[in-house]
Write a protein that holds these residues in place. Structure first.
Motif, PDB file in Angstrom:
ATOM      1  N   LEU A 163       1.092  -1.004   0.203  1.00  0.00           N
ATOM      2  CA  LEU A 163      -0.039   0.113   0.175  1.00  0.00           C
ATOM      3  C   LEU A 163       0.868   1.234  -0.003  1.00  0.00           C
ATOM      4  CD1 LEU A 163      -2.831  -0.919   2.382  1.00  0.00           C
ATOM      5  CD2 LEU A 163      -2.799  -0.635  -0.113  1.00  0.00           C
ATOM      6  N   ASP A 164       1.965   1.261   0.440  1.00  0.00           N
ATOM      7  CA  ASP A 164       2.822   2.372   0.735  1.00  0.00           C
ATOM      8  C   ASP A 164       3.945   2.468  -0.752  1.00  0.00           C
ATOM      9  OD1 ASP A 164       4.567   0.424   0.902  1.00  0.00           O
ATOM     10  OD2 ASP A 164       5.634   1.232   2.634  1.00  0.00           O
ATOM     11  N   HIS A 165       3.413   1.681  -1.665  1.00  0.00           N
ATOM     12  CA  HIS A 165       4.130   1.461  -2.997  1.00  0.00           C
ATOM     13  C   HIS A 165       5.570   1.171  -3.067  1.00  0.00           C
ATOM     14  CE1 HIS A 165       1.236   5.183  -4.268  1.00  0.00           C
ATOM     15  NE2 HIS A 165       0.308   3.894  -4.078  1.00  0.00           N
ATOM     16  N   THR A 166       5.687   0.325  -2.037  1.00  0.00           N
ATOM     17  CA  THR A 166       7.142  -0.493  -1.798  1.00  0.00           C
ATOM     18  C   THR A 166       6.852  -1.706  -2.524  1.00  0.00           C
ATOM     19  OG1 THR A 166       6.743  -1.307  -0.035  1.00  0.00           O
ATOM     20  CG2 THR A 166       8.103   0.729   0.146  1.00  0.00           C
ATOM     21  N   VAL A 167       7.942  -2.295  -3.222  1.00  0.00           N
ATOM     22  CA  VAL A 167       7.935  -3.701  -3.971  1.00  0.00           C
ATOM     23  C   VAL A 167       8.073  -4.803  -3.068  1.00  0.00           C
ATOM     24  CG1 VAL A 167       9.027  -4.977  -5.641  1.00  0.00           C
ATOM     25  CG2 VAL A 167       8.594  -2.665  -6.307  1.00  0.00           C
ATOM     26  N   SER A 168       6.741  -5.629  -3.151  1.00  0.00           N
ATOM     27  CA  SER A 168       7.035  -6.784  -2.244  1.00  0.00           C
ATOM     28  C   SER A 168       7.457  -8.157  -2.871  1.00  0.00           C
ATOM     29  CB  SER A 168       5.680  -7.312  -1.659  1.00  0.00           C
ATOM     30  OG  SER A 168       4.764  -7.493  -2.429  1.00  0.00           O
ATOM     31  N   HIS A 169       7.166  -8.236  -4.231  1.00  0.00           N
ATOM     32  CA  HIS A 169       7.749  -9.236  -4.958  1.00  0.00           C
ATOM     33  C   HIS A 169       7.744  -9.113  -6.368  1.00  0.00           C
ATOM     34  CE1 HIS A 169       8.404 -13.474  -5.947  1.00  0.00           C
ATOM     35  NE2 HIS A 169       7.402 -13.295  -6.885  1.00  0.00           N
ATOM     36  N   ALA A 177      14.616  -8.018 -16.146  1.00  0.00           N
ATOM     37  CA  ALA A 177      14.324  -6.930 -17.207  1.00  0.00           C
ATOM     38  C   ALA A 177      14.817  -5.665 -16.221  1.00  0.00           C
ATOM     39  CB  ALA A 177      13.030  -6.854 -17.544  1.00  0.00           C
ATOM     40  N   LEU A 178      14.552  -5.768 -14.801  1.00  0.00           N
ATOM     41  CA  LEU A 178      14.816  -4.490 -14.057  1.00  0.00           C
ATOM     42  C   LEU A 178      16.305  -4.814 -13.612  1.00  0.00           C
ATOM     43  CD1 LEU A 178      11.432  -4.125 -12.471  1.00  0.00           C
ATOM     44  CD2 LEU A 178      12.349  -2.868 -14.656  1.00  0.00           C
ATOM     45  N   ARG A 179      16.870  -5.553 -13.919  1.00  0.00           N
ATOM     46  CA  ARG A 179      18.428  -5.896 -13.497  1.00  0.00           C
ATOM     47  C   ARG A 179      18.465  -6.031 -12.057  1.00  0.00           C
ATOM     48  NH1 ARG A 179      18.443  -6.048 -18.208  1.00  0.00           N
ATOM     49  NH2 ARG A 179      19.605  -5.058 -19.903  1.00  0.00           N
ATOM     50  N   LEU A 180      17.498  -6.891 -11.194  1.00  0.00           N
ATOM     51  CA  LEU A 180      17.743  -7.224  -9.965  1.00  0.00           C
ATOM     52  C   LEU A 180      18.006  -8.265  -9.346  1.00  0.00           C
ATOM     53  CD1 LEU A 180      14.142  -4.984  -9.386  1.00  0.00           C
ATOM     54  CD2 LEU A 180      16.435  -4.362  -8.425  1.00  0.00           C
ATOM     55  N   GLU A 181      18.522  -9.061 -10.198  1.00  0.00           N
ATOM     56  CA  GLU A 181      18.843 -10.456 -10.028  1.00  0.00           C
ATOM     57  C   GLU A 181      19.599 -10.506  -8.703  1.00  0.00           C
ATOM     58  OE1 GLU A 181      19.459  -9.642 -12.964  1.00  0.00           O
ATOM     59  OE2 GLU A 181      19.163 -11.125 -14.659  1.00  0.00           O
ATOM     60  N   GLN A 182      20.533  -9.533  -8.545  1.00  0.00           N
ATOM     61  CA  GLN A 182      21.543  -9.663  -7.347  1.00  0.00           C
ATOM     62  C   GLN A 182      21.159  -8.657  -6.267  1.00  0.00           C
ATOM     63  OE1 GLN A 182      23.811 -11.844  -7.727  1.00  0.00           O
ATOM     64  NE2 GLN A 182      23.418 -12.034  -9.904  1.00  0.00           N
ATOM     65  N   PHE A 193      11.121   2.199 -10.922  1.00  0.00           N
ATOM     66  CA  PHE A 193      11.519   1.597 -12.180  1.00  0.00           C
ATOM     67  C   PHE A 193      10.540   2.278 -13.132  1.00  0.00           C
ATOM     68  CE2 PHE A 193      11.757  -1.672  -8.668  1.00  0.00           C
ATOM     69  CZ  PHE A 193      13.007  -1.494  -8.679  1.00  0.00           C
ATOM     70  N   LEU A 194      10.220   3.587 -12.857  1.00  0.00           N
ATOM     71  CA  LEU A 194       9.449   4.383 -13.969  1.00  0.00           C
ATOM     72  C   LEU A 194      10.293   5.917 -14.122  1.00  0.00           C
ATOM     73  CD1 LEU A 194       6.145   3.929 -12.161  1.00  0.00           C
ATOM     74  CD2 LEU A 194       6.643   3.011 -14.206  1.00  0.00           C
ATOM     75  N   THR A 195       9.923   5.912 -15.443  1.00  0.00           N
ATOM     76  CA  THR A 195      10.686   7.414 -15.827  1.00  0.00           C
ATOM     77  C   THR A 195       9.798   8.598 -15.074  1.00  0.00           C
ATOM     78  OG1 THR A 195       9.106   7.725 -17.786  1.00  0.00           O
ATOM     79  CG2 THR A 195      11.017   6.467 -18.350  1.00  0.00           C
ATOM     80  N   GLU A 196      10.349   9.639 -15.145  1.00  0.00           N
ATOM     81  CA  GLU A 196       9.585  10.759 -14.453  1.00  0.00           C
ATOM     82  C   GLU A 196       8.139  10.913 -14.997  1.00  0.00           C
ATOM     83  OE1 GLU A 196      10.824  15.050 -13.894  1.00  0.00           O
ATOM     84  OE2 GLU A 196      12.400  13.808 -13.660  1.00  0.00           O
ATOM     85  N   ARG A 197       7.931  10.845 -16.196  1.00  0.00           N
ATOM     86  CA  ARG A 197       6.806  10.810 -16.974  1.00  0.00           C
ATOM     87  C   ARG A 197       5.782   9.712 -16.340  1.00  0.00           C
ATOM     88  NH1 ARG A 197       2.369  11.841 -18.904  1.00  0.00           N
ATOM     89  NH2 ARG A 197       1.506  10.970 -20.677  1.00  0.00           N
ATOM     90  N   GLY A 198       6.502   8.337 -16.335  1.00  0.00           N
ATOM     91  CA  GLY A 198       5.697   7.223 -15.828  1.00  0.00           C
ATOM     92  C   GLY A 198       5.252   7.275 -14.326  1.00  0.00           C
ATOM     93  N   GLN A 199       6.258   8.020 -13.380  1.00  0.00           N
ATOM     94  CA  GLN A 199       5.714   8.114 -12.313  1.00  0.00           C
ATOM     95  C   GLN A 199       4.649   9.031 -12.154  1.00  0.00           C
ATOM     96  OE1 GLN A 199       9.404   9.662 -10.125  1.00  0.00           O
ATOM     97  NE2 GLN A 199      10.358   7.972 -10.886  1.00  0.00           N
ATOM     98  N   CYS A 223      12.161   1.979 -16.375  1.00  0.00           N
ATOM     99  CA  CYS A 223      13.527   1.823 -16.649  1.00  0.00           C
ATOM    100  C   CYS A 223      14.237   1.081 -15.372  1.00  0.00           C
ATOM    101  CB  CYS A 223      14.166   3.263 -16.575  1.00  0.00           C
ATOM    102  SG  CYS A 223      13.730   4.252 -15.076  1.00  0.00           S
ATOM    103  N   SER A 224      15.214   0.130 -15.979  1.00  0.00           N
ATOM    104  CA  SER A 224      15.917  -0.891 -14.939  1.00  0.00           C
ATOM    105  C   SER A 224      16.943   0.007 -14.083  1.00  0.00           C
ATOM    106  CB  SER A 224      16.537  -1.953 -15.846  1.00  0.00           C
ATOM    107  OG  SER A 224      17.680  -1.176 -16.574  1.00  0.00           O
TER     108      SER A 224
END
Ligand code: ADP
Length: 505
Positions: A163-169, A177-182, A193-199, A223-224
Motif C-alpha cells: 500500500l505504501d508503493h514499495t515492492v513486495s515481490h 528486465a529490471l536488472r535486480l537479480e543480485q 522503476f519508472l521514468t519521471e513521466r511514468g511516475q 527503467c531498469s
C-alpha cells in the motif's frame, strides 16, 4: 438431547459416563469422520457415520478393514515411515493422503491422529483419528502452485506492490528486465522503476484509478537499475480483502520494445513506399514534363537569338529594342525553374509537416502541373472551387500526391477513344461542419462493380504498366489526416473520387 445452559456446559461435567455419551453423540453427528484404529495394522474399530458421506462405506462395512489396504499405493510407504511418530511419541499428528472410496476412486483426506494409552501399563490401546475431506484444499493448493509457476515463467513483468508503493515481490521476468537479480529490492519504491513521466502518470492516474475502479491500464516507460528504458503496456490492479479494504496492488507490464521497433519499421517502410510511389508518378509524367520544359527552353533560345540578331552589326542599341525578348526570356526561365522546383519538392524524401493550407491554390498548382499530360490525352481539367474556401489541415506534398494521383487517373480514364474532348472537374464543397470535400470527376467509363471493391487494394491495377499503389497510398494519406477517400460512379457516366479534409482551426 436435553438442552443445557452455558453454566451447565461441557467442561463442567464431572460425570464420566455422561461425558462419554456426549462425545459419542458429537462423533455421530460430526461431518468430520471420527475413527478408532488398532495400533498394529490400523484396523477400524469404530467409524462415525460421516464415513458414508466421505468414503461411501457403511459403518458396518468398514469396521474390521485395515486402513493400510485403503491408502493410495504411493502414500503407503510415507505413512509407514511416519506411523512410529504417532505410535511412540504420543504426538498429535496431522497427515494428508489419498484414501480409496468404496467406488474405487481416491479422495484426499486430512487426518489428525493421536494415540490412546492404558494409564496403568502405558500400552497403546488404540489410535483415535479425525479425518476430513481435503480435496478442495489440495485442488486449491495445486491451482495456486500452477498459478505461481505461470507467474514465474511468463515473459510479462509482474510486480506486487504494498500500500505504501514499495515492492513486495517481482517475478523472474521483472527481476531480469529490471536488472535486480543480485539486489534486495524489498524497500524499493515502485517509482524507482519508472521514468519521471511514468511516475507522474501512475501517481496522477494509475493508483487513484485502481483505487476507484480496481483497475487501470496505460502505456508507460519503465527503467531498469542500469537505466535501460522499457516501453510497456502496464495493467495496475488493486486487490481487496473480503471486507473491501485494499490489501495490495499488482502490476503486469507487457514489454512493447519489439512492437515499438516493428511499428517504427512499418512507418519507415510506409514512408519509403510513399516516396517510391511519388518517384513512379514522376517517372510516368517525365516525358510530358520534359516536353513542358523543352518549350520554355526553346522559347528562350528564340528570344535570345532575336536579341543576338538585333545586336549584330549595331554599335549601339536602344533598350526598347530588346525589352520584350528579355522580359519574356526571364518569365519563361522562371516558369521552367518552377517546374523543376516542383519536381524536386515532390520527389524529395521528407517528414510530413502538417500546416494550414489553401486548397484553391494547391488545386490550381496541380492542374497546371498536369497540363502537358492533359494536353497529350486531349482532356481539359477545370476547377470549381468557391473563393471562400476555408484553410485545411495537411501536409502540402502529401495532398499534392493525392490530388496528382486522382487527376492523372481521371485524365487517363478519360482518354478519348472517340474524338470528342473530355473534361475532368475538380470541385470543392463543404462536407460537414468541420470537413471539406474535394471531388475529382471524369467522363471516362466509370468503375465496374467487380473492380469497385478492389480499387483501394495495394497492387490492384487494370493498366498495362500500372503499379496499383496510387489509390491505396492516397487513401492511407487521407485517413492519416483524419479524412476519408471513396469512389462512386456518376449517373451521367464517368467516375468520381472524393476525399474529405479537416478544416484548420
Ligand atoms: P494505377 O493507376 O497504377 O493502376 P491506382 O491505385 O491509382 O493504380 O488505380 C488502381 C486502379 O483503379 C486503376 O488501374 C483503374 O483500374 C482504377 N481507376 C482509378 N481511377 C479511375 C478512374 N478515374 N476511372 C476508372 N477507373 C479508375
Amino acid at each position: 438431547m436435553k438442552t443445557r445452559t452455558p453454566e451447565e456446559g461441557f467442561s463442567a461435567l464431572t460425570d464420566d459416563a455422561e461425558r462419554n455419551r456426549l462425545l459419542a453423540e458429537m462423533a455421530e453427528e460430526s461431518t468430520d469422520m471420527i475413527s478408532r484404529h488398532t495400533p498394529e495394522d490400523w484396523r477400524f474399530i469404530y467409524a462415525s457415520p460421516a464415513v458414508t458421506h466421505l468414503l461411501g462405506y457403511r459403518v458396518e462395512e468398514i469396521v474390521g478393514m485395515s486402513a493400510y489396504d485403503l491408502y493410495h499405493p504411493d502414500d503407503v510407504e510415507d505413512f509407514r515411515l511416519r506411523a512410529p511418530t504417532v505410535t511412540y511419541d504420543r504426538g498429535l499428528y496431522t497427515h494428508t493422503y489419498r484414501f480409496r472410496c468404496k467406488d474405487g476412486h481416491y479422495t484426499w483426506l486430512e487426518s489428525t491422529s493421536r494415540t490412546i494409552r492404558d494409564p496403568e501399563t502405558n500400552e497403546i490401546r488404540e489410535i483415535l483419528v479425525v479425518s476430513r475431506d481435503a480435496t478442495h484444499r489440495i485442488k486449491a493448493d495445486k491451482a495456486n502452485r500452477r498459478l505461481a509457476r505461470v507467474l514465474e515463467s511468463t515473459q510479462d513483468l509482474v510486480i506486487f506492490v504494498n500500500l505504501d508503493h514499495t515492492v513486495s515481490h517481482l517475478n523472474e521476468a521483472a527481476r531480469r528486465a529490471l536488472r535486480l537479480e543480485q539486489t534486495d529490492y524489498s524497500s524499493f519504491d515502485v517509482a524507482r522503476f519508472l521514468t519521471e513521466r511514468g511516475q507522474e502518470l501512475l501517481s496522477g492516474e494509475g493508483f487513484p484509478g485502481a483505487r476507484k475502479t480496481g483497475h487501470w491500464r496505460g502505456e508507460v516507460t519503465m527503467c531498469s537499475l542500469d537505466g535501460t528504458r522499457i516501453p510497456v503496456l502496464l495493467e495496475l490492479l488493486a486487490h481487496r480483502s473480503l471486507h473491501g479494504d485494499i490489501e495490495y496492488f499488482s502490476i503486469v507490464a507487457h514489454d512493447l520494445t519489439e512492437k515499438k521497433a516493428a511499428e517504427e519499421q512499418l512507418k519507415q517502410y510506409r514512408a519509403d513506399i510513399d516516396h517510391a510511389s511519388r518517384l513512379v508518378t514522376m517517372g510516368e509524367l517525365a516525358s510530358s514534363l520534359a516536353h513542358e520544359l523543352n518549350q520554355p527552353l526553346s522559347a528562350m533560345v528564340n528570344y535570345l537569338r532575336g536579341i543576338e540578331r538585333r545586336f549584330a552589326g549595331h554599335e549601339s542599341i536602344a533598350w526598347r529594342d530588346v525589352d520584350v525578348p528579355i522580359t519574356r526570356s526571364i518569365r519563361t526561365a522562371l516558369r521552367a525553374g518552377e517546374i523543376i522546383h516542383r519536381m524536386m519538392d515532390f520527389t524529395r524524401k521528407q517528414e510530413p509537416v502538417i500546416t494550414s493550407l489553401e486548397l484553391p491554390e494547391l488545386i490550381s498548382d496541380m492542374i497546371e502541373f498536369c497540363d502537358s499530360v492533359a494536353d497529350r490525352n486531349q482532356v481539359r481539367v477545370i476547377q470549381e472551387v468557391p473563393s471562400e474556401t476555408p484553410l485545411v489541415k495537411g501536409d502540402r506534398i502529401q495532398l499534392e500526391q493525392v490530388l496528382l494521383n486522382l487527376i492523372v487517373n481521371a485524365i487517363e480514364a478519360s482518354e478519348s477513344t472517340d474524338e470528342s474532348p473530355k473534361t475532368v472537374r475538380v470541385t470543392v464543397a463543404p462536407h460537414s461542419e468541420d470537413q471539406i470535400r474535394v471531388s475529382v470527376e471524369d467522363q471516362g467509363p466509370g468503375v465496374s462493380e467487380a473492380d469497385m471493391s478492389q480499387l483501394f487494394d495495394r497492387f490492384f491495377s487494370t493498366k498495362q504498366s500500372g503499379l496499383g499503389m496510387g489509390l491505396a497510398i492516397s487513401r492511407s494519406l487521407v485517413e492519416n489526416l483524419g479524412g476519408e477517400l471513396w469512389a462512386t460512379n456518376l449517373p451521367e457516366g464517368g467516375a468520381s473520387f472524393s476525399f474529405t479534409l479537416n478544416i484548420a482551426d
